[in-house]
Scaffold this active site. Structure first.
Site, mmCIF file in Angstrom:
data_model
loop_
_atom_site.group_PDB
_atom_site.id
_atom_site.type_symbol
_atom_site.label_atom_id
_atom_site.label_comp_id
_atom_site.label_asym_id
_atom_site.label_seq_id
_atom_site.Cartn_x
_atom_site.Cartn_y
_atom_site.Cartn_z
ATOM 1 N N LYS A 114 31.171 47.054 28.672
ATOM 2 C CA LYS A 114 31.026 46.151 29.811
ATOM 3 C C LYS A 114 32.384 45.952 30.489
ATOM 4 O O LYS A 114 33.407 45.847 29.819
ATOM 5 C CB LYS A 114 30.492 44.805 29.296
ATOM 6 C CG LYS A 114 29.954 43.928 30.398
ATOM 7 C CD LYS A 114 29.354 42.637 29.852
ATOM 8 C CE LYS A 114 29.145 41.687 31.023
ATOM 9 N NZ LYS A 114 28.555 40.434 30.683
ATOM 10 N N CYS A 136 27.394 30.344 31.578
ATOM 11 C CA CYS A 136 26.076 30.491 32.217
ATOM 12 C C CYS A 136 25.724 29.251 33.034
ATOM 13 O O CYS A 136 24.789 29.288 33.827
ATOM 14 C CB CYS A 136 24.976 30.670 31.181
ATOM 15 S SG CYS A 136 25.114 32.106 30.134
ATOM 16 N N HIS A 173 33.437 42.325 42.883
ATOM 17 C CA HIS A 173 33.654 43.528 42.083
ATOM 18 C C HIS A 173 32.570 44.553 42.408
ATOM 19 O O HIS A 173 31.718 44.321 43.273
ATOM 20 C CB HIS A 173 33.716 43.200 40.587
ATOM 21 C CG HIS A 173 32.527 42.443 40.068
ATOM 22 N ND1 HIS A 173 31.257 42.953 40.081
ATOM 23 C CD2 HIS A 173 32.424 41.186 39.541
ATOM 24 C CE1 HIS A 173 30.426 42.071 39.559
ATOM 25 N NE2 HIS A 173 31.093 40.979 39.247
ATOM 26 N N HIS A 192 28.875 43.393 42.612
ATOM 27 C CA HIS A 192 28.474 42.731 43.870
ATOM 28 C C HIS A 192 28.266 43.783 44.958
ATOM 29 O O HIS A 192 27.304 43.738 45.727
ATOM 30 C CB HIS A 192 29.566 41.782 44.377
ATOM 31 C CG HIS A 192 29.955 40.702 43.410
ATOM 32 N ND1 HIS A 192 31.240 40.541 42.961
ATOM 33 C CD2 HIS A 192 29.228 39.725 42.829
ATOM 34 C CE1 HIS A 192 31.295 39.507 42.144
ATOM 35 N NE2 HIS A 192 30.090 38.995 42.039
ATOM 36 N N HIS A 205 28.446 35.691 27.231
ATOM 37 C CA HIS A 205 29.822 35.206 27.307
ATOM 38 C C HIS A 205 30.568 35.250 25.976
ATOM 39 O O HIS A 205 31.752 34.948 25.926
ATOM 40 C CB HIS A 205 29.848 33.792 27.899
ATOM 41 C CG HIS A 205 29.391 33.777 29.325
ATOM 42 N ND1 HIS A 205 28.084 33.533 29.687
ATOM 43 C CD2 HIS A 205 30.066 34.051 30.465
ATOM 44 C CE1 HIS A 205 27.976 33.631 31.001
ATOM 45 N NE2 HIS A 205 29.145 33.946 31.498
ATOM 46 N N CYS A 215 26.725 32.848 22.913
ATOM 47 C CA CYS A 215 25.999 33.254 24.104
ATOM 48 C C CYS A 215 26.160 34.772 24.238
ATOM 49 O O CYS A 215 27.280 35.270 24.232
ATOM 50 C CB CYS A 215 26.572 32.567 25.340
ATOM 51 S SG CYS A 215 26.062 33.386 26.862
ATOM 52 N N CYS A 271 26.164 26.453 27.542
ATOM 53 C CA CYS A 271 27.170 27.492 27.782
ATOM 54 C C CYS A 271 27.734 27.284 29.179
ATOM 55 O O CYS A 271 26.993 27.369 30.165
ATOM 56 C CB CYS A 271 26.576 28.891 27.649
ATOM 57 S SG CYS A 271 27.764 30.166 28.171
ATOM 58 N N LYS A 273 37.850 41.686 33.073
ATOM 59 C CA LYS A 273 39.252 41.597 33.474
ATOM 60 C C LYS A 273 40.174 41.859 32.293
ATOM 61 O O LYS A 273 41.162 42.572 32.404
ATOM 62 C CB LYS A 273 39.544 40.202 34.027
ATOM 63 C CG LYS A 273 39.275 40.084 35.507
ATOM 64 C CD LYS A 273 39.746 38.725 36.002
ATOM 65 C CE LYS A 273 39.137 38.433 37.356
ATOM 66 N NZ LYS A 273 39.215 37.024 37.703
HETATM 67 ZN ZN LIG Z 1 26.800 32.208 28.647
#
Ligand SMILES: [Zn+2]
Length: 511
Positions: free
Chosen positions: A299, A129, A18, A21, A147, A144, A126, A302
């Site tokens: 943020k 992570c 994406h 990167h 996430h 988290c 998690c 998808k």
């Molecule tokens: Zn996480």
């Protein structure tokens, strides 16, 4: 010749490439080209991280065999980076035997030095992570923060690396070496993390849970934790590419890591301690950037449908415009990216500013003086001021390579473009030429603009290499070869009499 080693993080292959990167990897390429133009030999690596539970799960979902899945994904990442004209020297794959052997060798060494021990552990985990979490790592709802998921309780026996005893060493080290973690805001964040007691680091995963990883050399029931293995790529890359200690040491002495703010704990805490344990010098710096966020600072994800696919964007605006947007619009914090910001950067900064400058200067020259760079006459105050201004920008010191240098370069390009446009407008050769005996003065103005365009695009080469070379060819200057080492940019070096080509619109209107 001085050597510099630049790295990006290696990317998980459970996702498609994406814009995040693309950004980090383009910034490394820009920095590499800036340094090479200054005579520095650079070794630049990027690549993929092919281990861990998340990659394993995605491979299974894909229906392909794990190896097949990894090959496909590595190819996708590599080809996206190539399409974005990123000149990496080595594409990292952690599935390479050479890398795996190096990781095993390190584990063996640490184990025999009694720095690794086994214990029963119960903790919050998690999966996103792939990390154990402390309650202090979680948000006010116990999720988290990255996430937005509640971590699961994981009870298992694992191997741990003794890192807790290095906590005060690390704190001192970061406080003493102010340029180690840049920019400062992230240095403060790391020090804040280190206000909490640092636990020993869990560096194994039982095979009952994860099999996609490097086997533990001294216990076949475990694989190596993905981050422990991934961080070691920075060492194994050099070992795989350079024989002998001296080249390794030359590059290692000037190591620069690039990465987004999500990697600060692994790179600024675990990695630095690993290097201390392995008795290797710390990097020159760890350069951290913020994330790209969608409209309204949200943020990208998808599920929200606001993810930007670098290849789709490339089809729309071209590689160089992406490279320019990403390097000119990232700030110290999270930065916004969305279609209207991209469009305005393309139209205002590229098409109307530097694109139009080239077009106008060439058209006017061709119309009035034919296809040769005019011979300038005496410089008057106007030109002298412009030269001083350009020379000042060319003198910028880059003895400490950083992301900031790449960002500042993009903005210098715009400033020079504005300055040259203003010079052209103020001198108004289309009016001058109507006066008597003004031909010499008009030629001086045109030469000054064309020479300024040469300086501008030579400076811009690291960011927009293809466009820069096209432009240099149009104005009768030399292209900059990709293998360039050392290219001294100077004012007043465009050769009068060189052939000018008919200008093209380098940033055509978007449809
Ligand atoms: Zn996480």
């Amino acid at each position: 010749m001085k050597r510099v080693y630049i790295t990006t993080p290696i990317y998980y292959v459970n996702d498609d490439p994406h814009i995040g990167h693309a950004h980090t990897t383009i910034m490394g390429d820009i920095l590499k080209r800036i340094l090479k133009m200054r005579g520095v030999q650079v070794f630049y690596t990027t690549g993929v991280d092919e281990h861990g539970q998340k990659n394993q799960a995605s491979a299974h979902e894909s229906g392909f065999s794990v190896n097949n899945y990894l090959d496909q994904k590595a190819t996708v990442f590599k080809s996206v980076f190539e399409k974005l004209n990123i000149s990496f020297d080595f594409f990292v794959r952690t599935s390479r035997e050479g890398h795996k052997n190096y990781v095993k060798q390190v584990l063996d060494e640490l184990f025999s030095n009694k720095l690794i021990y086994k214990k029963y552990y119960e903790g919050l985990y998690c999966l996103g992570c792939e990390q154990f979490k402390k309650t202090s790592d979680l948000d006010e709802n116990g999720l988290c923060p990255d996430h937005k998921k509640e971590p699961e309780i994981q009870k298992e026996v694992n191997y741990f690396l003794k890192i807790s005893e290095y906590q005060s060493w690390l704190i001192n080290c970061i406080k003493k070496n102010k340029t180690l973690i840049q920019p400062t805001v992230y240095q403060k964040e790391v020090l804040a993390m280190l206000n909490e007691p640092l636990d020993d680091w869990c560096i194994s995963r039982p095979k009952s849970r994860v099999t996609l990883g490097i086997d533990f050399p001294f216990d076949s029931n475990f694989v190596t934790y993905v981050w422990f293995d991934a961080l070691l790529n920075y060492i194994s890359n050099l070992k795989l590419n350079f024989e002998g200690e001296s080249e390794f040491n030359n590059y290692w002495a000037n190591l620069i890591h690039l990465g987004g703010k999500d990697i600060i704990k692994t790179h600024c805490i675990y990695w630095l301690i690993m290097l201390k344990i392995l008795d290797l010098n710390l990097p020159k710096s760890i350069q951290i950037h913020g994330h790209w966020v969608g409209k309204g600072g949200i943020k990208m994800s998808k599920s929200l449908g606001n993810v930007i696919d670098p290849l789709k964007l490339q089809q729309r605006i071209g590689t160089d415009a992406i490279r320019f947007f990403l390097s000119s619009k990232m700030t110290n914090k999270d930065s916004r990216i969305n279609p209207s910001l991209i469009k305005s950067c393309y139209e205002n900064d590229l098409a109307n500013n530097i694109g139009n400058l080239l077009y106008r200067a060439c058209k006017f020259t061709l119309k009035n003086f034919g296809d040769k760079v005019p011979e300038p006459g005496d410089l008057i105050e106007r030109e002298k001021i412009l030269h001083l201004f350009l020379e000042k920008i060319l003198k910028v010191n880059i003895s400490q390579p950083s992301l900031k240098i790449s960002y500042e370069l993009a903005n210098s390009i715009l400033i020079i473009g504005n300055k040259l446009n203003k010079y052209f407008n103020d001198a108004a050769p289309w009016k001058l030429i109507k006066g008597k005996n003004k031909e010499k003065e008009v030629k001086t103005v045109l030469y000054t603009v064309l020479d300024g365009v040469k300086v501008l695009f030579e400076l811009a080469y690291p960011i927009i290499p293809n466009t820069a070379n096209e432009v240099l060819e149009i104005i009768g200057a030399n292209r900059i070869p990709d293998r360039i080492i050392n290219h001294n940019i100077q004012v007043g070096k465009l050769k009068p009499g060189s052939k000018i080509l008919s200008p093209k619109i380098i940033f055509p209107k978007l449809v």
